[in-house]
Scaffold this active site. Structure first.
Site: not given
Lengths: 157, 293, 104, 204
Positions: B202, B254
């Site tokens: 991330c 994501c």
């Protein structure tokens, strides 16, 4: 009660009766709205043909007709457009997007105190001129336009 | 990635409409002497013109956000007697503030729920209530958890309703609760975890200030400001496709772009990330369901 | 029967500001299903009407280029708080919907 | 991920020898166990992708700052695995390179397996000046060749960097495009040309 003047849209002959019936609560919505949708105008492939189909073959440019739309639309699927007419006795407004497969997007008739002022959101497949046409009670047409740049296809999803 | 590309086109168009700015851009030959850095600086200023236009546009959109339609639908689902057990969520589901209390619940989640023995985010809690209290089958809910076309899953509408009832309230994830803190710390580790074919975590994109992918600005989720940007506006009505989407979807997408496998819907991993991000935004005012491009 | 609309009507001076959100897919008929490659049939609202205080104020016809989940705004002079606002729509498949709100 | 990395044993040894880096290990261990349970295969994105390989493990455990000695050793190991073209030619066609640099396709669960993978370059880097929509995760590459020339050594450096950025900086954010088989030899050559060819718009 005033009659809602269905000037741009077809089915004008029936409207007075319909509005009266609607006001009296006699009809279900399906019946009320089952007037003739202007198929020819909505399915026209270019703006001149669509304008002709709503009776506005000739329309004069007017500064008093205001069309508000973004210079660049963040997303062509949702382009906010606001049209308001300062032309006296405007009774209807219609909206065209020149480069859409079928340019006519919507047509509105106003009556009983409704101001000739409408906001909506349109799909635009590509950068195009957006055009508003206003009709006055004496049958004259006025137009205003603005280019809106589109960054992604709206019609293709 | 597609979003980035679209934003890219937007920017190119923005340039086309700004002759003055474009012409004032330093010529490539001039920037060469100063190495590459000044060349990067010019487009940042120009991007702002497009951003300003988009923000104006966004404000127009927020005035009448179709998210309200889903909020209304969610309210109906919340209050109606439904499911095999014929019970309403309003009389059975505790979102942390007592059974049936919706006001302010969203900004105080994720939180620990003793009945489930778990820390849960809002959507996960709603799904838990639908299964445990109303008797819906987990497998049915898992089949298609995200909106597509004209289909909107019930938890999506419900979470929109619950979120709307925390509008203008401050995020207050109860980090003092050691069980929540533990999940928060695990969430931080998830954001650090590099894996997959591209070695992305991330934090590859969201771990530093001022970065962007193409023209898409990347919030740094470790900071209060970045975390606030990241959690604001969700659940959100997405103009592309005209669908309502939730944080659960956002996290999953994501991971898709990170080249990871798919995280399970309402899993511990998603809760840990939402705990980390939302708690980092603690104190910021939630503006309610949003509108996304 | 379609999902409920959201109608908001508020007096600003002597003009009622009316905002209408309709839940509708507004399918253009020009898209293909990516899985089957079959055209997705057009499905869109063709007509709607707005009444305030029992009087028809707006009559509209629309094509499929109105955005998914349409949003319209109108202004009506001479309306007053407490007036009932009724919106009715009908789509090309004959589906229809009517909802109401009160001017605040 | 198919590319096996010969450093996993070394990684394990390093981790055992670096207790200072284990401060958060409890949470990390829990995060890893949790992720292994929570991720499922979708399309070409198989569930095992969530597991670290040796290099990733070292970077993950040292906050991307491994001890210098270990980093050097492992960078050399990665470098040794770079396969340079057999024909010795490292520069392809910059125009083809530009197309590869534009594409962000590849390896997601929604990408069709087998289709050519893009370089994802503009996602993170400024490159040719015409493309104004570029990311800033990586440094600007505008005027790359103009500033550095295009000697044989420079070509080799750029080829190697695209093939495996980790052979220069162990925990670089840049994917190992050649190492993992994402970009093929010809594609990397085109990208080298985009950065180094005097005719490329990058160097104008």
């Amino acid at each position: 009660m005033d009659t809602l003047r269905r000037t741009v849209l077809k089915g004008a002959s029936a409207s007075g009766v319909l509005v009266a019936a609607l006001a009296a609560g006699l009809l279900k919505p399906t019946q009320v709205l089952a007037t003739e949708w202007n198929k020819v105008a909505f399915e026209a492939k270019d703006t001149p043909a669509a304008m002709k189909a709503v009776g506005a073959a000739t329309a004069a440019e007017s500064k008093d007709l205001k069309l508000t739309a973004p210079d660049i639309a963040e997303n062509g699927a949702v382009v906010p457009v606001d049209v308001s007419s300062g032309i006296a006795n405007t009774i209807s407004i219609s909206i065209f997007v020149d480069k859409n497969p079928n340019p006519l997007s919507a047509a509105f008739d106003f009556a009983n105190g409704a101001l000739p002022d409408v906001s909506m959101r349109l799909k635009m497949g590509q950068t195009s001129i957006v055009r508003a046409v206003a009709k006055t009670a004496d049958g004259k047409f006025y137009t205003a336009s603005k280019e809106v740049k589109v960054t992604a296809g709206g019609c293709g999803g | 990635m597609r979003q980035a590309l679209i934003a890219a086109t937007a920017f190119a168009l923005a340039l086309a409409t700004q002759p003055v700015v474009a012409q004032n851009k330093p010529a490539p030959a001039a920037t060469a002497k100063k190495a590459a850095k000044p060349a990067a600086a010019a487009p940042v200023e120009e991007k702002d013109a497009a951003t300003v236009e988009f923000e104006k546009f966004r404000t127009m959109m927020e005035e009448s956000n179709p998210a309200e339609l889903f909020e209304a639908q969610g309210e109906d689902f919340w209050k109606s007697i439904r499911g095999p057990k014929q019970v309403s969520l309003a009389t059975s589901c505790d979102l942390g503030l007592g059974v049936g209390i919706v006001k302010g619940a969203y900004v105080q989640m994720p939180r620990y729920f003793a009945d489930a023995g778990k820390v849960m985010d809002a959507e996960r809690r709603i799904v838990w209530c639908m299964i445990e209290k109303q008797g819906f089958k987990e497998a049915d809910i898992m089949k298609q958890p995200f909106a597509s076309g004209s289909y909107t899953p019930e938890p999506t509408s419900l979470v929109t309703y619950v979120a709307a009832n925390s509008k203008d309230m401050k995020f207050a994830v109860p980090l003092k609760d050691p069980r929540v803190k533990e999940v928060y710390e695990i969430g931080r580790e998830v954001t650090n975890h590099r894996a997959g074919p591209y070695d992305f975590s991330c934090n590859t994109c969201h771990g530093a200030d001022g970065k962007r992918i193409r023209m898409q600005n990347l919030p740094n989720i470790a900071t209060p400001k970045g975390a606030t940007t990241a959690v604001m506006g969700w659940p959100g009505y997405r103009m592309t496709g005209g669908v309502m989407l939730t944080q659960q979807w956002r996290m999953g997408d994501c991971f898709r772009q990170q080249r990871f496998p798919q995280p399970k819907y309402v899993s511990d991993t998603i809760t840990s990330l939402l705990t980390y991000m939302t708690a980092n935004a603690n104190g910021a005012t939630y503006k309610g369901p949003g509108i996304k491009r | 029967m379609g999902s409920p609309m959201k109608i908001r009507a508020q007096m600003k001076g002597d003009v009622a500001d009316i905002k209408i959100l309709m839940a509708h897919t507004m399918e253009t008929g020009q898209r293909k299903d990516p899985k089957t490659n079959q055209a997705i049939p057009a499905h869109f609202i063709q007509q709607f009407s707005v009444e305030v205080g029992g009087k028809a104020v707006v009559q509209s016809q629309t094509g499929p280029s109105i955005s998914t989940n349409p949003v319209f705004g109108f202004k009506v002079k001479g309306a007053k708080a407490g007036d009932k606002v009724v919106v009715k729509w009908q789509d090309n498949k004959g589906d229809s919907r009517a909802d109401e709100a009160t001017v605040a | 991920m198919n590319a096996t990395i010969r450093i996993s044993i070394l990684a394990a040894a390093m981790i055992a020898a670096a207790p200072a880096a284990l401060a958060d290990s409890d949470h990390r261990a829990k995060a890893l166990a949790m992720m292994k349970q929570d991720f499922v295969t979708k399309g070409q994105a198989t569930a095992d992708r969530v597991s670290e390989d040796g290099l990733q493990a070292i970077c993950n455990r040292t906050g991307n700052k491994p001890p210098e000695k270990i980093a050097q050793r492992l960078e050399a190991d990665q470098m040794a695995a770079v396969k340079y073209p057999a024909d010795g030619k490292l520069m392809g066609d910059w125009k083809a390179g530009e197309k590869i640099a534009q594409s962000g396709r590849g390896f997601t669960w929604s990408d069709e397996p087998g289709l050519p993978v893009g370089g994802n370059c503009y996602n993170c880097h400024q490159i040719a000046p015409k493309e104004t929509s570029f990311g800033t995760v990586g440094p600007s590459l505008f005027h790359f060749g103009k500033l550095r020339g295009n000697t044989a050594d420079m070509q080799k450096y750029v080829y190697g960097k695209i093939y495996n950025a980790k052979s220069f900086s162990l925990c670089s954010e840049m994917p190992r495009f050649g190492h993992i088989g994402a970009l093929k030899e010809a594609q990397i050559k085109h990208l080298v040309a985009l950065l180094l060819d005097p005719e490329s718009p990058v160097n104008k």
